[in-house]
Design a protein around this motif. Structure first.
Motif, mmCIF file in Angstrom:
data_model
loop_
_atom_site.group_PDB
_atom_site.id
_atom_site.type_symbol
_atom_site.label_atom_id
_atom_site.label_comp_id
_atom_site.label_asym_id
_atom_site.label_seq_id
_atom_site.Cartn_x
_atom_site.Cartn_y
_atom_site.Cartn_z
ATOM 1 N N THR A 265 1.527 -1.077 -0.213
ATOM 2 C CA THR A 265 -0.219 -0.143 -0.203
ATOM 3 C C THR A 265 0.435 1.212 -0.474
ATOM 4 N N TYR A 266 0.830 2.195 -1.379
ATOM 5 C CA TYR A 266 2.266 3.126 -1.563
ATOM 6 C C TYR A 266 1.387 4.651 -1.699
ATOM 7 N N LYS A 267 1.089 5.588 -1.249
ATOM 8 C CA LYS A 267 1.350 6.731 -1.170
ATOM 9 C C LYS A 267 2.021 7.528 -2.566
ATOM 10 N N PHE A 268 0.872 8.364 -2.994
ATOM 11 C CA PHE A 268 0.992 8.853 -4.537
ATOM 12 C C PHE A 268 0.598 10.237 -3.486
ATOM 13 N N ALA A 269 1.549 11.778 -3.642
ATOM 14 C CA ALA A 269 1.564 12.660 -3.233
ATOM 15 C C ALA A 269 1.310 13.726 -4.282
ATOM 16 N N HIS A 270 0.487 14.232 -4.137
ATOM 17 C CA HIS A 270 0.544 16.185 -5.415
ATOM 18 C C HIS A 270 -0.300 17.157 -4.431
ATOM 19 N N ASN A 271 0.737 18.412 -5.740
ATOM 20 C CA ASN A 271 0.027 19.721 -5.031
ATOM 21 C C ASN A 271 -1.524 20.536 -5.431
ATOM 22 N N LEU A 272 -1.636 19.255 -6.492
ATOM 23 C CA LEU A 272 -2.829 20.245 -7.347
ATOM 24 C C LEU A 272 -4.058 19.641 -7.268
ATOM 25 N N GLN A 273 -5.332 20.643 -7.438
ATOM 26 C CA GLN A 273 -6.634 20.461 -6.791
ATOM 27 C C GLN A 273 -7.157 19.235 -7.415
ATOM 28 N N VAL A 274 -7.947 18.535 -7.246
ATOM 29 C CA VAL A 274 -8.678 17.055 -7.697
ATOM 30 C C VAL A 274 -9.359 17.003 -8.893
ATOM 31 N N THR A 275 -9.743 18.127 -9.480
ATOM 32 C CA THR A 275 -9.893 19.238 -10.342
ATOM 33 C C THR A 275 -9.330 19.037 -11.878
ATOM 34 N N HIS A 276 -8.022 18.939 -11.639
ATOM 35 C CA HIS A 276 -7.099 18.816 -12.046
ATOM 36 C C HIS A 276 -6.385 17.799 -13.153
ATOM 37 N N PRO A 277 -6.088 17.830 -14.885
ATOM 38 C CA PRO A 277 -6.501 16.619 -15.298
ATOM 39 C C PRO A 277 -5.185 15.312 -14.388
ATOM 40 N N LEU A 278 -4.063 16.895 -14.071
ATOM 41 C CA LEU A 278 -2.727 15.287 -13.336
ATOM 42 C C LEU A 278 -4.074 14.847 -12.490
ATOM 43 N N HIS A 279 -4.668 15.323 -11.454
ATOM 44 C CA HIS A 279 -5.270 13.987 -10.723
ATOM 45 C C HIS A 279 -5.811 13.047 -11.219
ATOM 46 N N ILE A 280 -7.301 13.344 -12.164
ATOM 47 C CA ILE A 280 -7.829 12.469 -12.809
ATOM 48 C C ILE A 280 -6.833 11.552 -13.599
ATOM 49 N N ARG A 281 -5.930 12.181 -14.337
ATOM 50 C CA ARG A 281 -5.481 11.284 -14.563
ATOM 51 C C ARG A 281 -4.439 9.534 -14.184
ATOM 52 N N ALA A 282 -3.881 10.197 -13.338
ATOM 53 C CA ALA A 282 -3.266 9.659 -11.819
ATOM 54 C C ALA A 282 -4.025 8.421 -11.539
ATOM 55 N N ALA A 283 -5.380 8.787 -10.774
ATOM 56 C CA ALA A 283 -6.205 8.558 -10.383
ATOM 57 C C ALA A 283 -7.102 7.000 -11.392
ATOM 58 N N ALA A 284 -6.529 8.182 -12.503
ATOM 59 C CA ALA A 284 -7.226 6.567 -13.072
ATOM 60 C C ALA A 284 -6.496 4.671 -13.643
ATOM 61 N N ALA A 285 -4.893 6.054 -13.414
ATOM 62 C CA ALA A 285 -3.819 4.991 -14.088
ATOM 63 C C ALA A 285 -3.684 3.553 -12.526
ATOM 64 N N VAL A 286 -4.423 4.826 -11.327
ATOM 65 C CA VAL A 286 -3.748 4.094 -9.594
ATOM 66 C C VAL A 286 -5.155 2.635 -9.837
ATOM 67 N N GLU A 287 -5.793 2.921 -9.957
ATOM 68 C CA GLU A 287 -7.195 2.242 -11.260
ATOM 69 C C GLU A 287 -6.394 0.923 -11.709
ATOM 70 N N LYS A 288 -5.873 1.540 -12.255
ATOM 71 C CA LYS A 288 -5.524 -0.041 -13.191
ATOM 72 C C LYS A 288 -4.439 -0.870 -13.106
ATOM 73 N N ILE A 289 -4.127 0.292 -11.523
ATOM 74 C CA ILE A 289 -2.596 -0.914 -11.498
ATOM 75 C C ILE A 289 -3.028 -1.746 -10.172
ATOM 76 N N LYS A 290 -4.290 -0.870 -9.491
ATOM 77 C CA LYS A 290 -4.892 -1.930 -8.841
ATOM 78 C C LYS A 290 -5.456 -3.135 -9.587
ATOM 79 N N GLU A 291 -5.693 -3.072 -10.355
ATOM 80 C CA GLU A 291 -6.813 -4.205 -11.110
ATOM 81 C C GLU A 291 -5.340 -5.289 -12.391
ATOM 82 N N GLU A 292 -4.387 -4.832 -12.537
ATOM 83 C CA GLU A 292 -3.735 -5.328 -13.360
ATOM 84 C C GLU A 292 -3.199 -6.347 -12.180
#
Ligand code: X2X
Length: 339
Positions: free
Chosen positions: A34-61
């Motif tokens: 269980t790892y933590k990823f931290a960043h400085n942007l709002q959850v509406t920014h594309p960096l958060h949105i795309r990272a959130a999707a990637a993290v889901e895929k990482i969990k699945e795969e």
């Protein structure tokens, strides 16, 4: 660690709304890692949105073996704090501007030289090519892990509560917030401004309370961080291109078996490429949107700003600091001489 009240409120409200903690306690408990990823942007920014999707895929795969929890909006502290945490292992992943990373890896800021990149095409060619390879080599030497593909922040624009910035003269004596990085301070010192180094977590408040009169950021951040609420004027200066390196703690990375590392790298690098397209699209449509929210825009010419930097000794100073090798790679990448 400094966390402003606003950041906390924003962070937790946003997390509740968008579900950045969608990973439940039980999943985290059964995962092997269980790892933590931290960043400085709002959850509406594309960096958060795309990272959130990637993290889901990482969990699945990974079949639930690796769960990555995201902590947005500087919830775990400022960029300066989070850089310490990713080095010590307090957090496993962190996205950071190359310019701020230069407080640890001096030559990492080379992409941020004022008015170096004319357009996105030259940015991606450089950052996915020789310049990116050079910088990632420097980062690796500093004992951090870095993913191959840099994420986009964007071309930066200047905002003010006082008036439009049309020419370099308008920057004289201007109280402007800059991120914590020698390159930013040096650039605005060359413009004879009064730069103040402030972490992003404190920027909204610093503008609201008029500690500073202006700041500079890409439109995607001016919009998602709601800086338009506390800034009236936006001057399209495109004065530098900035991104986010996806960094990892080395020991945590090496604890992951080979197959999990491959899953992480593949998904994060693919997400970065999608995020770049999101930000470019967002930035190109936001001028109209921010105008409708009351911001007043003006366009500027790069040449006089560049000339002011040259006269202020900015290019000569940084060529000396980076050394001939890095400077030559940069000049080759941008296809022009920068002195
Ligand atoms: O601090 C900033 O201004 C930001 C959000 O653009 C960076 O992370 C460099």
């Amino acid at each position: 660690m400094t966390i402003s009240r606003r950041t906390l409120i924003q962070g937790s409200a946003a997390a509740a709304a968008i579900g950045s903690f969608s990973i439940g306690r039980s999943e985290a408990q059964t995962a092997e890692f269980t790892y933590k990823f931290a960043h400085n942007l709002q959850v509406t920014h594309p960096l958060h949105i795309r990272a959130a999707a990637a993290v889901e895929k990482i969990k699945e795969e990974s079949k639930g073996r690796l769960v990555i929890q995201i902590f947005p909006s500087s919830q775990l502290g400022s960029d300066t704090d989070m850089l310490s945490q990713v080095r010590s292992g307090g957090i496993e992943f962190f996205t950071l501007s190359p310019l701020i990373l230069s407080t640890l890896v001096p030559n990492a800021s080379v992409n941020g030289i004022g008015f170096a990149f004319p357009d996105y095409a030259s940015v991606w060619k450089a950052m996915d090519g020789e310049l990116g390879t050079y910088v990632r080599g420097q980062i690796t030497k500093a004992n951090l892990v870095v993913m191959d593909k840099i994420w986009d922040n964007g071309f930066r624009q200047m905002t003010s509560s006082k008036g439009p910035i049309n020419t370099p003269d308008d920057l004289k004596g201007f109280k402007i917030r800059v991120p914590v990085s020698p390159l930013w301070t040096s650039m605005f010192t060359a413009f004879q401004s009064a730069p103040a180094s402030i972490n992003f977590a404190e920027v909204y408040t610093a503008l609201q309370t008029k500690i500073v009169d202006g700041q500079e950021n890409p439109l995607a951040i001016i919009s998602t961080a709601k800086l338009y609420e506390v800034q009236k004027f936006c001057s399209m200066t495109n004065h530098m291109w900035d991104g986010f390196w996806f960094l990892g703690n080395r020991r945590a990375w090496e604890r992951l078996p080979e197959d999990l590392r491959a899953i992480v790298a593949k998904n994060l690098n693919e997400a970065a490429v999608l995020q770049r397209a999101d930000v470019e699209k967002l930035n190109s449509g936001l001028r109209a949107d921010l105008t409708s929210k009351g911001m007043v825009f003006n366009d500027t010419q790069a040449a006089p700003f560049r000339e002011a930097l040259r006269k202020g000794g900015f290019y000569a100073e940084w060529k000396k600091k980076y050394g001939d090798e890095a400077w030559a790679i940069l000049e080759k990448a941008v296809g022009s001489s920068l002195s």
